[in-house]
Design a protein around this motif. Sequence first.
Motif, PDB file in Angstrom:
ATOM      1  N   UNK A  62       0.794  -1.220   0.000  1.00  0.00           N
ATOM      2  CA  UNK A  62       0.000   0.000   0.000  1.00  0.00           C
ATOM      3  C   UNK A  62       0.829   1.274   0.000  1.00  0.00           C
ATOM      4  N   UNK A  63       0.149   2.370  -0.284  1.00  0.00           N
ATOM      5  CA  UNK A  63       0.768   3.685  -0.175  1.00  0.00           C
ATOM      6  C   UNK A  63       0.876   4.064   1.300  1.00  0.00           C
ATOM      7  N   UNK A  64       1.613   5.124   1.571  1.00  0.00           N
ATOM      8  CA  UNK A  64       1.724   5.581   2.949  1.00  0.00           C
ATOM      9  C   UNK A  64       0.359   5.971   3.505  1.00  0.00           C
ATOM     10  N   UNK A  65      -0.491   6.536   2.670  1.00  0.00           N
ATOM     11  CA  UNK A  65      -1.831   6.924   3.107  1.00  0.00           C
ATOM     12  C   UNK A  65      -2.667   5.690   3.445  1.00  0.00           C
ATOM     13  N   UNK A  66      -2.566   4.650   2.634  1.00  0.00           N
ATOM     14  CA  UNK A  66      -3.316   3.424   2.906  1.00  0.00           C
ATOM     15  C   UNK A  66      -2.837   2.765   4.192  1.00  0.00           C
ATOM     16  N   UNK A  67      -1.514   2.722   4.370  1.00  0.00           N
ATOM     17  CA  UNK A  67      -0.977   2.126   5.585  1.00  0.00           C
ATOM     18  C   UNK A  67      -1.427   2.896   6.823  1.00  0.00           C
ATOM     19  N   UNK A  68      -1.402   4.208   6.737  1.00  0.00           N
ATOM     20  CA  UNK A  68      -1.853   5.027   7.869  1.00  0.00           C
ATOM     21  C   UNK A  68      -3.313   4.742   8.186  1.00  0.00           C
ATOM     22  N   UNK A  69      -4.130   4.603   7.151  1.00  0.00           N
ATOM     23  CA  UNK A  69      -5.556   4.362   7.348  1.00  0.00           C
ATOM     24  C   UNK A  69      -5.808   3.013   8.016  1.00  0.00           C
ATOM     25  N   UNK A  70      -5.144   1.955   7.549  1.00  0.00           N
ATOM     26  CA  UNK A  70      -5.398   0.640   8.135  1.00  0.00           C
ATOM     27  C   UNK A  70      -4.775   0.538   9.520  1.00  0.00           C
ATOM     28  N   UNK A  71      -3.624   1.195   9.737  1.00  0.00           N
ATOM     29  CA  UNK A  71      -3.034   1.185  11.070  1.00  0.00           C
ATOM     30  C   UNK A  71      -3.973   1.852  12.070  1.00  0.00           C
TER      31      UNK A  71
END
Length: 257
Positions: A62-71
Amino acid sequence: MVRGLADMGAESILLAGAGRAILLQIADPAVGHGVAEHSTFAKRPLDRLGGTLTYVYAVVYGTEEQLTAVRRRVNRAHAPVRRAADETSGGYNAFDPESQLWVAATLYDTAVTILEKIYGPLDDETAALVYLDYAKLGTALQLPEELWPENREAFRRYWDGRLQALRADEAAVDVGRGLLYPQGTALWYRTIMPFARFMTAGLLPDQLREDFGLAWSPRHERWFDRTMRFLAVFYPRLPQRIRHCVKNYCLGQLGTA
């Protein structure tokens, strides 16, 4: 060519080990009791599986934004999962690094088990790279990097030591039965569960297979070996778009494929 998790983690065949990984996780009381007391996992197994897969794919692809969202989503779900130790419970906390180490370890060991049954033993360079990559599944949350065993030999000592003492208690068995014998789920899901139970039983250590009440015999063992040999021939010949379809779907749900 050396391949790491980014090359191999998209393989949908890894789902064959989903039941094994989950039952190993909940056999640890610190994980299993938290799931039993705070999760509707047994009633909504597909939601839990989808959430886990989306997290894994976001970490790896994932992108950094996707990772931040799932985290953020995972941490929000984990926040209420805590209980102090008392006379009836050893207590648990979903943010506990040791519990997160165990969950990440089950995902790593299960993935390697499946990959080697399908593709054969990993060469040393690939195996080392996959091992280091899997640490990211824990360190993206609250697992300190230094807690992940430093190499595969250290991991094997950790893993064997944990398995030796691991037994599923009543709470884990109740959750496991809800997973293995689902009620009120889609017909297609209930239809595939006999095969899923068979695969899970074949991949579990003997003592956990017994604890969770999964029948096994020499006949089951022969059929399991034949099934894995068939998959080792058939699966790698599938087009990549089929082999990676689950990863692409999960990332698509996050906004990009």
